[in-house]
Design a protein around this motif. Structure first.
Motif, short mmCIF file in Angstrom:
data_model
loop_
_atom_site.label_atom_id
_atom_site.label_comp_id
_atom_site.label_asym_id
_atom_site.label_seq_id
_atom_site.Cartn_x
_atom_site.Cartn_y
_atom_site.Cartn_z
N PRO A 1 70.82 54.97 32.24
CA PRO A 1 70.29 56.07 33.06
C PRO A 1 71.30 56.59 34.07
CG PRO A 1 69.55 53.99 33.93
CD PRO A 1 70.34 53.67 32.67
N LYS A 2 71.00 57.76 34.58
CA LYS A 2 71.76 58.32 35.70
C LYS A 2 70.72 58.84 36.70
CE LYS A 2 72.66 62.82 33.53
NZ LYS A 2 71.68 62.67 32.47
N PRO A 3 71.11 58.98 37.98
CA PRO A 3 70.14 59.47 38.96
C PRO A 3 69.54 60.80 38.52
CG PRO A 3 72.08 58.60 40.05
CD PRO A 3 72.40 58.63 38.57
N GLU B 1 68.51 55.81 42.41
CA GLU B 1 69.85 55.25 42.60
C GLU B 1 69.89 53.80 42.14
OE1 GLU B 1 70.75 55.70 46.72
OE2 GLU B 1 69.23 54.28 47.35
N PRO B 2 71.04 53.39 41.61
CA PRO B 2 71.18 51.99 41.21
C PRO B 2 71.33 51.09 42.44
CG PRO B 2 73.23 53.16 40.80
CD PRO B 2 72.24 54.18 41.30
N SER B 3 70.92 49.85 42.28
CA SER B 3 71.12 48.85 43.33
C SER B 3 71.63 47.58 42.68
CB SER B 3 69.81 48.59 44.09
OG SER B 3 68.91 47.86 43.28
N ASP B 4 71.94 46.59 43.47
CA ASP B 4 72.42 45.32 42.92
C ASP B 4 71.38 44.64 42.04
OD1 ASP B 4 74.82 45.65 44.24
OD2 ASP B 4 74.24 44.42 45.96
N ASP B 5 70.10 44.89 42.32
CA ASP B 5 69.01 44.21 41.60
C ASP B 5 68.32 45.07 40.56
OD1 ASP B 5 69.43 41.93 43.17
OD2 ASP B 5 68.15 42.71 44.75
N GLY B 6 68.81 46.27 40.29
CA GLY B 6 68.16 47.16 39.32
C GLY B 6 68.31 48.60 39.76
N TRP B 7 67.23 49.35 39.67
CA TRP B 7 67.23 50.76 40.07
C TRP B 7 66.11 51.03 41.06
CZ3 TRP B 7 69.90 55.30 38.82
CH2 TRP B 7 70.98 55.13 37.97
N HIS B 8 66.40 51.88 42.04
CA HIS B 8 65.33 52.40 42.90
C HIS B 8 64.74 53.57 42.12
CE1 HIS B 8 63.23 53.32 46.64
NE2 HIS B 8 63.33 54.58 46.23
N VAL B 9 63.44 53.49 41.82
CA VAL B 9 62.75 54.53 41.06
C VAL B 9 61.52 54.96 41.84
CG1 VAL B 9 63.58 53.69 38.83
CG2 VAL B 9 61.39 52.86 39.71
N GLU B 10 61.15 56.23 41.67
CA GLU B 10 59.97 56.77 42.34
C GLU B 10 59.22 57.70 41.40
OE1 GLU B 10 61.06 58.71 45.98
OE2 GLU B 10 62.02 56.91 46.80
N ALA C 1 63.55 48.26 40.13
CA ALA C 1 62.96 48.13 38.80
C ALA C 1 64.05 47.89 37.77
CB ALA C 1 62.19 49.40 38.45
N ARG C 2 63.65 47.33 36.65
CA ARG C 2 64.54 47.17 35.51
C ARG C 2 64.32 48.38 34.60
NH1 ARG C 2 62.97 42.35 33.61
NH2 ARG C 2 64.43 41.34 35.00
N VAL C 3 65.38 49.16 34.35
CA VAL C 3 65.28 50.34 33.49
C VAL C 3 65.58 49.93 32.05
CG1 VAL C 3 66.28 52.60 32.96
CG2 VAL C 3 65.87 51.95 35.33
N HIS C 4 64.71 50.33 31.13
CA HIS C 4 64.87 49.99 29.72
C HIS C 4 65.26 51.17 28.85
CE1 HIS C 4 63.14 46.01 30.36
NE2 HIS C 4 62.34 46.61 31.20
N ALA C 5 64.91 52.40 29.29
CA ALA C 5 65.17 53.57 28.46
C ALA C 5 65.07 54.83 29.30
CB ALA C 5 64.18 53.64 27.30
N VAL C 6 65.61 55.92 28.76
CA VAL C 6 65.55 57.23 29.40
C VAL C 6 64.60 58.10 28.58
CG1 VAL C 6 66.87 59.28 30.03
CG2 VAL C 6 67.88 57.01 30.32
N VAL C 7 63.66 58.76 29.27
CA VAL C 7 62.74 59.67 28.60
C VAL C 7 63.50 60.97 28.34
CG1 VAL C 7 60.60 60.97 28.81
CG2 VAL C 7 60.72 58.62 29.67
#
Length: 106
Positions: A40-42, A64-73, A89-95
């Motif tokens: 993913p990208k922001p 935005e990415p973080s050390d522990d995954g992604w900040h998602v909203e 969150a852990r990102v698995h795929a891009v819609v």
């Protein structure tokens, strides 16, 4: 079986039914989208999981990415439980596409 295998299945593409208003106005309850396993990208709409909510798969917007995954909203802050509450969150795929009811690329 790894987390990505559980979320995405055997193929790198998954059809997903949107449930709830958290991604409104971009996506509505009952929309059908296609998610593709890719980095993913922001700004991307993404398929995510949280360790604190095993078995739950969510669709959110990558911020935005973080050390522990992604900040998602969610796009609808009044109807979304996301990284503001649950942390990275852990990102698995891009819609990539909405299939129904109005097909288009996201």
């Amino acid at each position: 079986m790894g987390g990505d295998q559980v979320v995405m299945g055997r193929l790198p593409v998954r059809r997903v039914l949107i449930k709830g208003p958290s991604m409104s106005p971009a996506l509505q309850d009952r929309d059908v989208v296609v998610a593709v396993a890719r980095k993913p990208k922001p700004g991307d709409v993404v398929l995510v999981t949280w360790d604190d909510r095993p078995g739950q798969i969510s669709v959110k917007r990558a911020k935005e990415p973080s050390d522990d995954g992604w900040h998602v909203e969610g796009d609808n802050p009044f109807a979304s439980t996301d990284s503001r509450t649950l942390g990275p969150a852990r990102v698995h795929a891009v819609v990539m596409f909405r299939l129904w009811p109005r097909p288009r690329r996201l």
